[in-house]
Design a protein around this motif. Structure first.
Motif, PDB file in Angstrom:
ATOM      1  N   PHE A 142       8.033   3.260   4.562  1.00  0.00           N
ATOM      2  CA  PHE A 142       9.419   3.864   3.981  1.00  0.00           C
ATOM      3  C   PHE A 142       8.787   5.248   3.560  1.00  0.00           C
ATOM      4  CE2 PHE A 142      10.052  -0.904   4.164  1.00  0.00           C
ATOM      5  CZ  PHE A 142      11.328  -0.729   3.881  1.00  0.00           C
ATOM      6  N   VAL A 143       9.361   6.326   3.966  1.00  0.00           N
ATOM      7  CA  VAL A 143       8.923   7.512   3.697  1.00  0.00           C
ATOM      8  C   VAL A 143      10.023   8.458   2.539  1.00  0.00           C
ATOM      9  CG1 VAL A 143       8.660  10.024   4.496  1.00  0.00           C
ATOM     10  CG2 VAL A 143       8.013   8.101   6.125  1.00  0.00           C
TER      11      VAL A 143
ATOM     12  N   ILE B 232       5.317  10.584  -0.033  1.00  0.00           N
ATOM     13  CA  ILE B 232       4.588   9.470  -0.158  1.00  0.00           C
ATOM     14  C   ILE B 232       5.421   8.418   0.766  1.00  0.00           C
ATOM     15  CG2 ILE B 232       3.804   9.687  -2.556  1.00  0.00           C
ATOM     16  CD1 ILE B 232       6.112   7.912  -3.633  1.00  0.00           C
TER      17      ILE B 232
ATOM     18  N   GLY C 266       5.572   4.233   1.649  1.00  0.00           N
ATOM     19  CA  GLY C 266       5.230   2.857   1.074  1.00  0.00           C
ATOM     20  C   GLY C 266       5.130   2.021   2.400  1.00  0.00           C
ATOM     21  N   LEU C 267       4.133   1.268   2.421  1.00  0.00           N
ATOM     22  CA  LEU C 267       3.679   0.150   3.591  1.00  0.00           C
ATOM     23  C   LEU C 267       4.253  -1.078   3.108  1.00  0.00           C
ATOM     24  CD1 LEU C 267       0.372   1.634   4.768  1.00  0.00           C
ATOM     25  CD2 LEU C 267       2.556   2.722   4.821  1.00  0.00           C
ATOM     26  N   VAL C 268       4.763  -2.017   4.050  1.00  0.00           N
ATOM     27  CA  VAL C 268       5.247  -3.285   3.892  1.00  0.00           C
ATOM     28  C   VAL C 268       4.631  -4.127   5.036  1.00  0.00           C
ATOM     29  CG1 VAL C 268       7.183  -4.784   3.702  1.00  0.00           C
ATOM     30  CG2 VAL C 268       7.007  -2.627   2.516  1.00  0.00           C
TER      31      VAL C 268
ATOM     32  N   MET D 263       0.913  -1.275  -0.003  1.00  0.00           N
ATOM     33  CA  MET D 263      -0.085   0.109   0.039  1.00  0.00           C
ATOM     34  C   MET D 263       0.770   1.258   0.116  1.00  0.00           C
ATOM     35  SD  MET D 263      -3.594  -0.337   1.985  1.00  0.00           S
ATOM     36  CE  MET D 263      -2.920  -0.339   3.587  1.00  0.00           C
ATOM     37  N   VAL D 264       0.296   2.252  -0.478  1.00  0.00           N
ATOM     38  CA  VAL D 264       1.018   3.559  -0.874  1.00  0.00           C
ATOM     39  C   VAL D 264       0.400   4.678  -0.140  1.00  0.00           C
ATOM     40  CG1 VAL D 264       2.218   5.223  -2.069  1.00  0.00           C
ATOM     41  CG2 VAL D 264       2.352   3.034  -2.780  1.00  0.00           C
TER      42      VAL D 264
END
Lengths: 348, 348, 348, 348
Positions: A29-30, A38, A40-42, A1-2
């Protein structure tokens, strides 16, 4: 997901998103851009859904990246599936190597009409018999189907012809009786998002033919299949039958692109119903040819011995020359695209 | 009905159509044009449907002229209907002279959250409480609602606030238990063409809130209402909630034209759900204002005490300043278009 | 921009994307997930477009994050714009504080008809006169407009009434003559993506009324405005006029949500044309009320002294009681949503 | 035409309609029903249009019965047309007996790239070269084409390869220069309703490739062809390229049903562009196969020697294995549906 932050989001807003993600065990992750940041989700996507990130201050948008379906996805199941329909001794395959032709009357009206239609279908090369017992009709004043009496007729005709039967179920309460009589349970276009019904057929122990909702995206269609699969039934065949668009010259617009799109993302077989998409019989043969050529795993077509007297969808039912043309196409075209006629592979 | 003959239709073809129409007691008026002949049919339209005229030789097209719905039509019932919702002592009207404001959480998550949302709704001027017990969700992995436990919470909150309750039913088997607890049964957009469910709520003896299918025409929507009416229940309120289009900036496109269109052809009340159409809360207030101004008989809006924690549709739920703005609009605008706030007319 | 890698992408594939991005001076932030890797790009987006990242091995998808329009965006121009239309002494504002009412005949048919329609429009409260000189018609056999003769009639009527004139231009070669006669150049729905024409009006030195393409997204509409702005003209007023959907009861579906959506992302004024959306006059008054309430900066409506004799779109033209109802709505509703009638602010 | 009266229409209302129709020399046949009266009109339809019957008192609706197009209709021209494209010695047919394969780069970027793409196209079996000189782009910041320089490159490549050239024209002012260099003028999807441009290419003396508007009905498309034909040019080839729907998995939804629908009502040839419909190259081969099988008279496909470096639509351009698969399909499938490869019939 972003997660996409708004241009005026503050560092605190970004930190709040990161904290929420980490609170359920995810990583964030920014990427700080000139205008926007943005993130990023992990991690476990399902846990992120419950975070309602879209409601947080400074969040402009949340993009899902991976497919939301799992059991029907091709990602963890790259081999395409073959579904076998019918009783032992008469099992018909629907899958990547074969081309399966299903035909029959839109509605079962009488034993004679159904027997005649089945004979027409069989002599044109069909291996599966379709026929409606419960008909979902836009008008409460239109013919609603013969119900259980029709199921008995269909079972008799299967006995006589050896063709496995596919028929629609429209009410979760009818699933047991339909599963007792038919070989494959059809979910119609109007019920694709009837989740109770999807769960009921998922537990019925018979293969399912899942028509695309006439206004459903491919992703929603695959999510409907996921509902069925989640109850333990992976014998699902998808059926493209036209989507609603602004074009009035056909009843619906047959979306043949959906066939390769589905095959790229799901391992389930997919067939095409040109009759209900077109709503007029002069288009059924060319659209059937196109369905074969685009790579569909089968087609399902309306035939009727006397369309003038049909109680349902007479204008789209084939007979005579058009049915012979279709028989020719079904015989000749599949080999040209690397397919074997399923009739040759019925499991004795 | 009008039958349009193909340019190459023969006199025999025309005579065959006339004979068929007369065989069921109808009259056929033939207008012979230079290029085409058209035939006007007079008599019982339902009997004409069974003739399958479209399948006859030489027939190019058949146009239906009159509306296919009867019980919900304004033609034989020119007075617009008011539906009263709620138990004796708390009956809220929805109809042509009033403006009715319904609000509540998308889903019932707990007694506290529901009570808080109801208090917010009430202080903003709402007279009806909405809240989901059974949630139809696109994903089988999403929160599906608390079911009967939620119905009990809703009944308790009604007791505490005096607000009648409207809640969705998604399975015909659940109709009795929902009708026992709620004051109005909602049919959601995905079930508008679930004819078994329509018939079940038609027999349940409670008013029905019938949402428009997100891809249904106004005529199909009124035919769905006809299914309910045909079972003896005319206490139906229609609800426009957005249709599926190509535009991605809103979840669906709110079709406000449908309000006056419905009011011209049906006597049933029609309200608007701006929350589910928009899918984003910044549009809810302007769209609510527009719904009032276009002449809707009410609106139904999502509110939540803590949207961040909502288990369903958090991004569209109002609270704080936006809810106060909505309260102002609901107080001020209806009088400007000749309506009385339904809150003033609750039947004691 | 965010690049989503396919599940089977290799480390080399990821490195190749990063290298490409860095080759044009951008930064790439890699977020490695369990199933997928996503890469956030930071830098000059236009330079990224030329990289064709979507064609690289292992790339599943590329998401754009920020708006593609610049000059018309509200991001760098948060104040909403007021556009002034008309010659010195008769300048009419269209903008955030006022409500502007434009009316007139769909097509200029004669000096008398235009003068009469203008008088009707003016007495109903309109401050701008609309009227078609060049008509884009679906059929080459339909009335195509009087052309330059109509422009002269419009100029005369402006002289007589003091109402600035807005009229459509359909061919880049006609822009100079239309700009000589009219006060505002209209780009019609069929020409919204006629980029040559957009550029031509961008250089014409007159305000532009840009109708939304009947099948354009809001983003495409704003990109069309960007084409005009890019040629140095920021005096652009957007006009929502209905989009094409599956619903047949109106000619098009008026998308009133587009008004607040546009106002959130662009500083340009936006008005509404209910006449062409509905195609039937009984909906014009309720939709005009809704347009005011949703926050539109104005409306533009068809009026005709004798709709029976209209050469274009007679069925939607107002006169008599309906026009009086509209006049009442335009007088009463804007103050209820915080607007001043533009008629009070004409610059003398 | 058929006029449907409202249920409350009076005898005077009916008489007024009859009188109007007779005033222009038409005949009116009145069919009085129980609920409604319908009136069939016979005579010159164009004269009826000017009567604005829909605005008369008591008229509920007016149905058009016959097709609005004439010159392109199959009614008076039952033989399907073959259009020949190219200079003497290299004329390529597009019509009912052949299958024509056109290919080339989306945009001409350089002489080398165009020559290479043409060689690829030719070796895959293409007989016509496509290539864009003027590109209509949604963004004013995207590559807009090389213009006249590209036309010169295309003319050179035709010289070298013998392949006639089809290229798009976007501005009526450019028609002469494009007609000087190209063999066939393309009207793109965004300009299908740019009536000035249609009229300009109608007078240009070269065959026209008319793409379907992405949101146009088949009837509107044929009316656009009628605009061209009306200027004396009947060398028109129609091109289906996908329509806008709600489905996001393809750029547009390829409407293959439109091929037999068009062929039933018009004598003009119709080809298919799978590249622009799909927007992704993995669908181009299956959709090309489907286009052949549905009976299209040809296809037009994007190829590029180096899609990563393409300035326009790289993700959909074929090369390598996919182009070889397409070449195989174009060689093998047309004979299976009764077609000859146009390459064998080029007029020397």
């Amino acid at each position: 997901m972003v997660v996409v932050m708004a241009p005026d989001a503050t560092d605190e807003d970004v930190a709040a998103v990161v904290a929420k993600v980490e609170s359920v065990g995810g990583e964030a992750f920014v990427s700080k851009g000139v205008v926007r940041t943005i993130i990023g989700l992990v991690g476990d996507i399902d846990s992120f859904h419950h975070l309602n990130l879209r409601t947080l201050r400074g969040v402009a948008d949340v993009h899902r990246i991976s497919d939301p379906f799992k059991l029907v996805s091709r990602q963890h199941h790259p081999e395409r599936t073959t579904v076998w329909v019918g009783p032992a001794g008469h099992q018909v395959p629907i899958g990547p190597d074969t081309f399966t032709f299903a035909a029959g009357p839109c509605a079962v009206e009488s034993a004679e009409q159904t027997m005649e239609a089945a004979a027409m279908a069989k002599s044109a090369g069909a291996t599966l018999l379709r026929g409606g017992a419960f008909k979902p009709r836009t008008s409460p004043y239109a013919f609603q189907g013969l119900g259980v009496a029709a199921l008995e007729i269909l079972a008799d005709v299967r006995e006589a012809t050896g063709m496995p039967v596919v028929t629609e179920v429209v009410d979760a309460r009818d699933v047991p009786v339909v599963a007792d009589h038919a070989d494959m349970l059809q979910i119609g276009t109007r019920n694709m998002s009837n989740f109770s019904l999807l769960q009921a057929v998922g537990r019925a122990g018979k293969p399912v033919l899942l028509k695309r909702g006439m206004t459903s995206t491919v992703e929603e269609w695959l999510m409907a299949a996921e509902y069925i699969a989640q109850r333990g039934n992976l014998d699902i065949v998808l059926c493209e039958r036209g989507i609603r668009t602004f074009e009035p010259s056909t009843r619906n617009t047959l979306d043949l692109s959906a066939v390769p799109v589905v095959q790229a993302s799901s391992h389930l077989p997919v067939i095409v119903d040109p009759s209900h998409a077109a709503g007029r019989k002069d288009l059924v043969v060319p659209l059937s040819r196109a369905a074969i050529a685009v790579g569909a795993d089968g087609i399902i077509v309306d035939v009727h011995p006397d369309p003038e007297k049909a109680l349902c969808d007479g204008p789209q039912a084939l007979l005579g020359q058009e049915l012979r043309d279709l028989a020719t196409a079904v015989r000749r075209l599949p080999p040209a695209v690397g397919r074997v006629d399923a009739a040759e592979l019925v499991r004795a």
